[in-house]
Structures are given as C-alpha cells and as structure tokens.
Design a protein around this motif. Structure first.
Motif, PDB file in Angstrom:
ATOM      1  N   CYS A 101       0.718  -0.992  -0.265  1.00 29.51           N
ATOM      2  CA  CYS A 101      -0.148   0.043  -0.234  1.00 29.51           C
ATOM      3  C   CYS A 101       1.113   1.073   0.202  1.00 29.51           C
ATOM      4  O   CYS A 101       2.144   1.322   0.585  1.00 29.51           O
ATOM      5  CB  CYS A 101      -1.314  -0.138   0.532  1.00 29.51           C
ATOM      6  SG  CYS A 101      -1.543   1.347   1.390  1.00 29.51           S
ATOM      7  N   CYS A 106      -0.429   3.455   3.721  1.00 29.98           N
ATOM      8  CA  CYS A 106       0.448   3.457   4.692  1.00 29.98           C
ATOM      9  C   CYS A 106       1.648   2.082   4.749  1.00 29.98           C
ATOM     10  O   CYS A 106       2.340   2.012   6.324  1.00 29.98           O
ATOM     11  CB  CYS A 106      -0.595   2.399   5.785  1.00 29.98           C
ATOM     12  SG  CYS A 106      -0.893   0.469   5.032  1.00 29.98           S
ATOM     13  N   CYS A 147      -6.163  -2.032   0.145  1.00 28.91           N
ATOM     14  CA  CYS A 147      -5.635  -2.301   1.639  1.00 28.91           C
ATOM     15  C   CYS A 147      -5.991  -2.797   2.938  1.00 28.91           C
ATOM     16  O   CYS A 147      -7.216  -1.766   2.863  1.00 28.91           O
ATOM     17  CB  CYS A 147      -4.886  -1.474   1.626  1.00 28.91           C
ATOM     18  SG  CYS A 147      -3.546  -1.376   3.318  1.00 28.91           S
ATOM     19  N   HIS A 198      -5.693  -2.594   5.755  1.00 33.14           N
ATOM     20  CA  HIS A 198      -5.593  -2.186   6.830  1.00 33.14           C
ATOM     21  C   HIS A 198      -5.931  -0.617   6.505  1.00 33.14           C
ATOM     22  O   HIS A 198      -6.204  -0.107   7.702  1.00 33.14           O
ATOM     23  CB  HIS A 198      -3.399  -1.901   6.692  1.00 33.14           C
ATOM     24  CG  HIS A 198      -2.706  -3.455   6.581  1.00 33.14           C
ATOM     25  ND1 HIS A 198      -2.787  -3.777   7.822  1.00 33.14           N
ATOM     26  CD2 HIS A 198      -2.273  -4.041   6.000  1.00 33.14           C
ATOM     27  CE1 HIS A 198      -2.133  -5.351   7.356  1.00 33.14           C
ATOM     28  NE2 HIS A 198      -2.234  -5.004   6.213  1.00 33.14           N
ATOM     29  N   CYS A 199      -5.839   0.229   5.662  1.00 33.55           N
ATOM     30  CA  CYS A 199      -6.373   2.056   5.677  1.00 33.55           C
ATOM     31  C   CYS A 199      -7.594   1.961   4.571  1.00 33.55           C
ATOM     32  O   CYS A 199      -7.645   3.230   4.612  1.00 33.55           O
ATOM     33  CB  CYS A 199      -5.222   2.300   5.318  1.00 33.55           C
ATOM     34  SG  CYS A 199      -4.771   2.606   3.660  1.00 33.55           S
TER      35      CYS A 199
END
Ligand SMILES: [Zn+2]
Length: 126
Positions: free
Chosen positions: A30, A33, A44, A46-47
């Motif tokens: 990504c 992040c 992504c 995560h974010c």
C-alpha cells in the motif's frame, strides 16, 4: 484443499497471477500506509486505500502454525507462514514429511503448476 483457493482471479489480482506464471512472487504494498498484505486484493485491508503497488518478495519465512490433514490418500499440510518481510499467509507446505514439520521451521515459496489455473504459491522447507 489448497491454501490459496480463495484468491480470486480478477483484474485487481492479475499482476499477482501474471508474476506467478513467470515464477515470481509479488505482494501488494500500500502506498498510503506502506504495508504489505495477503491475500492479493484491490484494496488495502489496513487502511482501505486503493493505491497499491506490487513488490517482489524473496518468499522466505517460517511456519507460524500448521495442521496436517490425513483424511485423503495423501496427507497434506495447511499452514500459516510468517514471511520474513511481509504478512502472514495461509498456504500449503509441500514436498516434506509432515511428521518432521515444526513451528518456526524455515520455509521458502515455490510455484507448482495446478491443473486448471496459474501456478500457486506453496512452501517447502529450506
Ligand atoms: Zn494501506
């Protein structure tokens, strides 16, 4: 059962399969992040950014946990592998006696042809 059966063949994951067909192991990274993730997808986890690049991975890591299934003709090993430089991934350990495996064993990626799809990333002891 294959530990990578759940990876969709879609435009978003085409770079992964194209690389796999050439024996290269790439992971989505990504740009927002700066983290890699597994499995390949277009966003992504995560974010939630869609700004992804594909980064070549050495494909080395260790067994994080594993399970041996002895129900079929041949036992097979489903495992979580913690990549040295990347995420933990669900996969299979192949070409190894399941009785010799242990958590923490060093493994590396290999690509095995599969009958109806591109080569999938599996792991062998190193
Ligand atoms: Zn991200």
């Amino acid at each position: 059962m294959n530990g990578t059966d759940f990876i969709a063949h879609s435009p978003e994951t085409k770079p992964f399969w194209d690389a796999a067909a050439r024996g290269r192991f790439v992971l989505p990274r990504c740009r927002q992040c700066d983290r890699t993730h597994w499995y390949p997808r277009g966003i992504c986890p995560h974010c939630l950014s869609k700004a992804l690049d594909w980064q070549e991975s050495p494909g080395e890591g260790e067994i994080h946990s594993f399970s041996v299934n002895r129900m079929g003709d041949q036992p097979y090993v489903l495992a979580y592998v913690a990549l040295t430089k990347g995420p933990i991934m669900l996969t299979n350990i192949v070409d190894a006696d399941p009785d010799t495996l242990s958590i923490g064993a060093k493994v590396k990626v290999v690509f095995k042809p599969s009958p109806e799809q591109a080569p999938v990333p599996l792991f062998v002891l190193r």
